[in-house]
Scaffold this active site. Sequence first.
Site, short mmCIF file in Angstrom:
data_model
loop_
_atom_site.label_atom_id
_atom_site.label_comp_id
_atom_site.label_asym_id
_atom_site.label_seq_id
_atom_site.Cartn_x
_atom_site.Cartn_y
_atom_site.Cartn_z
N GLU A 1 43.56 -19.43 -8.30
CA GLU A 1 43.15 -18.33 -9.34
C GLU A 1 41.62 -18.02 -9.65
O GLU A 1 41.07 -17.01 -9.68
CB GLU A 1 43.88 -18.15 -10.41
CG GLU A 1 45.24 -17.74 -10.29
CD GLU A 1 46.33 -18.69 -9.59
OE1 GLU A 1 45.67 -19.98 -9.70
OE2 GLU A 1 47.35 -18.56 -9.38
N HIS B 1 55.61 -17.31 -16.86
CA HIS B 1 55.51 -16.10 -15.82
C HIS B 1 55.49 -14.81 -16.69
O HIS B 1 55.15 -13.98 -16.21
CB HIS B 1 56.73 -16.06 -15.04
CG HIS B 1 56.70 -16.94 -14.07
ND1 HIS B 1 56.75 -18.47 -13.90
CD2 HIS B 1 56.60 -16.75 -12.36
CE1 HIS B 1 56.68 -19.09 -12.88
NE2 HIS B 1 56.34 -18.27 -11.94
#
Lengths: 326, 317
Positions: free
Chosen positions: A62, A131
Amino acid sequence: MQQITMGQAIQQALAEEMHRDDSVFLAGEGIGVGIHDSPLMPTFGLLQEFGAGRVKDTPVSEAAIAGLAVGASVMGLRPVVEIMFNPFFTLASDQIVNHAAKLRYLSGGKSSFPLVVRIKTGAGGGAGCQHAHNLEAWAAHCPGLKVVMPGTAADAKGLLKSAIRDDNPVIFFEDMGLFFYPSAVPEEDYTIPIGVADIKKPGRDVTVVTWSKMLGVAFKAAAVLGQEGIDVEILDLRTLLPLDKEGVIRSVQKTGRLVVLHEATKTGGFGGEIAALVAEEAFSCLKAPIKRVAAPDIPVPSSLPLEQFYMPNENRLIEAVKSIVD
Amino acid sequence: MEQEKLMLYQNMLFIRRFEEKLTELCKIEGKVPGMMILCTGQEAVATGVCGALEKDDVIIGNHRSHGHLLAKGADPNALMAEIFGKVTGCNKGKSGTLHLAVPEVNALCTTTVVGGGIPIAVGTAFAQQYRESKAITVCFFGDGAADEGSFHESLNMAALWDLPVIFVCENNVYSGAQRMEEHTKVKDIALRAQGYGMPGVTVDGNDAEAVLQVTAEARQRCLAGEGPTLIECKTYRWRGHGELDHQVYQPKEEIAMWMERCPIKKIEQQLLVEGAISREDIAALEESIAMFVDDAVRFAEESPYPAPEEALEDVYI
């Protein structure tokens, strides 16, 4: 008009902008060939249409994905990168918070960073708190970023096009709960300006300021309250940064009451900013205290009844509205 | 070759005198704001690397980047004024000494987040590849940055995509107050390159010609589509992390030993022996550099501060 989901509307916006401008490219984890392969996902089919040179499947990295966007944008490209789920924003956050947001300022206005970070978000899938975690208030606390969070498929298409054409870094939150329900979306090329809230339902008695998936909750509550003679105005914020202060204040001046509704947890949530804005600049218009309806201050739990308990719903909104309407 | 050597010598000497002036200035209360992080003793890395680059090549720097920027051709007046926080500074006083950017010479970003520039270099190199340009990216960082996660993610992605980027690890022995053996188990940072599938090169970071040579080779590999290289330049931080650092952790003998290995003295001796310059030439060069540095300081001192409300500008376009 076509009836498509938000995921499909985003896909249309991406494809149209890639056709329009060859400086637009996409990068992210599984955006070409992915583990979530479905025609309802926003990048479906784009690898086939535009090729691997413009649709870059990345390693699970990321920070590098976000840095890729920062570096490519200062060179004049228009990267649209995806962070798969909102909690993974933390891994990309140095590049977004310290670099995307600040480097233009640090250059004394010489450089620009026309990038978009799309972040999939929202509870409701039972995936749990690593999540699902709505962090839009974090992003909105970073001057230099624009923060967009659409609540309808039509808004998503027009706002994403604006985000891609914008010369500033834009964080674009997409609630996955909206990926699966069709609604009307214009087929033509259109944009919706960033920084402009939208009255989704005019009303007389109380303003409900909300955004993203909670727009649906607001509509459900407004229907019930309407039966009882309470006329709710629903103001869809659409953009958190820059904040449409005038839009919020104008609505509260009309109704005299404010309830803010968001899915994110309450403490430190962006609802506090809306409440503070109205308290500072429109206090004299208020006929009742401001209310906030938000998730309790807990991580998103996984088990279905626990997750439902977490999620703000129409009953909580109805209760909040009734508590301030005589 | 003599021309090149002379160029390296002049550039290093300029950077040295620029940094020494700042050592002097930052002792004066209220003269320059914030920290003062200097590259004294490490000049061969900046000049050697940038000596192998073209104007269109991009550099991404770190918190210790005065030398990188000067070597890439930045205007010393605008740099000095920025360090002073003046409106005539290259970033209008927004960045100060630590986050200087000079887009005019394709020095697009320096960042004080350790390792923060490395992912950005992946992005600039990606843009160069995407546009099929004949330019490359160089990313400067220290040995400490090689401990950051961003280093790993970036080198992996750059190698995977054969991006035209050179990662220059300026190993000055210290990461903050930690000696290299206190912050990493490996002896050479360049060894890590193998783990990413790219060439790793270790070079004497006090030998500007050697640095230029390995950079030029890595640049050729970039342009040939052969992807990135990790170059580790072994050098030494003469000063502390910043000028307020008392260097209690740096043995005096160690500093003295590295000062003996001064990159500028080294090349100066060679030029003298080879008869490329004379003592008189050196004196004239010193005089000329002193004049330029003094001019930069005068320019900075005479420049106005930005109006306070200019703080509100340049956040958005």
